[in-house]
Design a protein around this motif. Structure first.
Motif, PDB file in Angstrom:
ATOM      1  N   PRO A  51       0.816  -1.214   0.000  1.00 49.62           N
ATOM      2  CA  PRO A  51       0.000   0.000   0.000  1.00 49.62           C
ATOM      3  C   PRO A  51       0.850   1.265   0.000  1.00 49.62           C
TER       4      PRO A  51
ATOM      5  N   SER B  99       1.752   4.908   1.110  1.00 47.67           N
ATOM      6  CA  SER B  99       1.585   5.643   2.353  1.00 47.67           C
ATOM      7  C   SER B  99       2.082   7.073   2.152  1.00 47.67           C
TER       8      SER B  99
ATOM      9  N   HIS C 206      -7.832   5.067   1.226  1.00 45.87           N
ATOM     10  CA  HIS C 206      -7.311   4.538   2.494  1.00 45.87           C
ATOM     11  C   HIS C 206      -5.886   5.001   2.779  1.00 45.87           C
ATOM     12  N   THR C 207      -5.458   6.087   2.146  1.00 45.23           N
ATOM     13  CA  THR C 207      -4.081   6.543   2.324  1.00 45.23           C
ATOM     14  C   THR C 207      -3.751   6.811   3.791  1.00 45.23           C
TER      15      THR C 207
ATOM     16  N   ARG D 274      -5.210   5.561   6.406  1.00 47.25           N
ATOM     17  CA  ARG D 274      -5.209   4.277   7.115  1.00 47.25           C
ATOM     18  C   ARG D 274      -3.854   3.600   6.940  1.00 47.25           C
ATOM     19  N   HIS D 275      -3.326   3.645   5.708  1.00 45.15           N
ATOM     20  CA  HIS D 275      -2.013   3.068   5.460  1.00 45.15           C
ATOM     21  C   HIS D 275      -0.929   3.832   6.219  1.00 45.15           C
TER      22      HIS D 275
ATOM     23  N   THR E  83       1.696   2.302   8.919  1.00 45.44           N
ATOM     24  CA  THR E  83       3.132   2.392   8.643  1.00 45.44           C
ATOM     25  C   THR E  83       3.859   3.177   9.728  1.00 45.44           C
TER      26      THR E  83
ATOM     27  N   THR F 253      -1.952  -7.958   7.743  1.00 42.08           N
ATOM     28  CA  THR F 253      -1.238  -6.881   8.424  1.00 42.08           C
ATOM     29  C   THR F 253       0.239  -6.876   8.066  1.00 42.08           C
TER      30      THR F 253
ATOM     31  N   TYR G 178       2.379  -4.436   5.805  1.00 37.51           N
ATOM     32  CA  TYR G 178       2.898  -3.138   6.228  1.00 37.51           C
ATOM     33  C   TYR G 178       4.360  -3.221   6.669  1.00 37.51           C
TER      34      TYR G 178
END
Length: 300
Positions: free
Chosen positions: A114, A116, A246-247, A249-250, A254, A278, A281
């Motif tokens: 993802p 971030s 969901h930036t 959230r990422h 992180t 999970t 990450y």
């Protein structure tokens, strides 16, 4: 699509919601997948084709056709997942005796790392709203809560006052699969939430609603509307990084890992049922550590 097929799909989606507590978004996606498969059957098998009269080779042909159309492996995997759930339901309801998807296995999907934001980018994004404007004050509170808790966007826009404990500084979330989790809110997010509640919300609407974050009409924002707000503030903050709904959230996940959080704790906070979800990450955190090492170590 015939009335019979429409009712069949609707009954399946209703059962899925009752038994597994899937979100409206997931339910809508599964409905779309089933209707697309039915369209394929009608076009390639014949106008009398039915969902309850297919064989495994029909589904294999459909998956091959999707690949030939250049559709993404991830969306195809989700389509197969929808079909598996549907035909499992059909067997349980004794609508069919044999599940045509029973021997079909989900293709392994490469885990997408993802995107971030750097902590400085998050700070710039949080500072972008003009808090003299009640709408932007609401947005600031939403961004603060999102970054503090790592909620899914759907969980954020549907948040109600009954889910927020100011005394304990917690939010109670009913997430995917109808699973409950408690997530710390933190002092900063709580302060912005209180400021919005005292100043921004009364200026937005006088309508009674248990939803925390409301529009001028008193209802909750949609996921799409909030996503547009995030993009707007990213432009103001001149953030060039890739953004998604969901930036934050990422970024939440992180940055917690970067500051030493335990992976199991992070799993609980994010509401992941499987630790492997999970663990993705850790790749992001590892990349960040390598960058820091390369930048600051004298012998890097």
């Amino acid at each position: 699509m015939s009335t019979k097929h429409a009712e069949l799909i609707e009954n399946f989606l209703e059962r899925l919601w009752l038994k597994q507590g899937v979100s409206k978004h997931t339910s809508s996606a599964y409905g779309t997948d089933l209707r697309k498969f039915l369209s394929f059957l009608l076009e390639h098998v014949g106008e009398h084709a039915e969902l309850l009269s297919v064989h495994s080779n029909h589904i294999e042909d459909y998956l091959l056709w999707r690949r030939q159309q250049g559709l993404s492996p991830r969306s195809t995997a989700r389509s197969l997942s929808a079909l598996k759930k549907f035909y499992n339901y059909a067997v349980q309801e004794r609508l069919i005796s044999v599940d045509p998807t029973a021997r079909l296995r989900q293709p392994k999907q490469p885990q997408a790392i993802p995107h971030s934001l750097a902590e400085s980018e998050v700070e710039a994004l949080l500072a972008a709203p003009d808090c003299d404007d009640p709408v932007q004050l609401r947005d600031r509170a939403m961004l603060e809560v999102l970054y503090a808790t790592g909620l899914r966007v759907t969980e954020l826009v549907q948040l109600t006052f009954s889910q927020v404990s100011k005394q304990q500084e917690l939010v109670r979330i009913i997430g995917k699969g109808n699973k409950e989790r408690l997530v710390p809110l933190g002092e900063t997010a709580l302060e912005w939430l209180q400021t919005y509640e005292n100043q921004g919300r009364p200026a937005l609407t006088q309508m009674r609603s248990d939803y925390v974050f409301v529009t001028r009409r008193g209802g909750p924002l949609t996921r799409q509307a909030f996503w547009h707000r995030i993009k707007y503030y990213a432009q103001i903050a001149e953030i060039r990084s890739h953004l998604s709904p969901h930036t934050l959230r990422h970024a939440f996940a992180t940055h917690l890992l970067n500051h030493g959080a335990d992976l199991r704790v992070l799993q609980m906070l994010l509401g992941h049922s499987d630790l492997s979800t999970t663990q993705i990450y850790t790749h992001v955190a590892r990349e960040r550590l390598q960058q820091l090492h390369a930048t600051h170590h004298p012998r890097a």
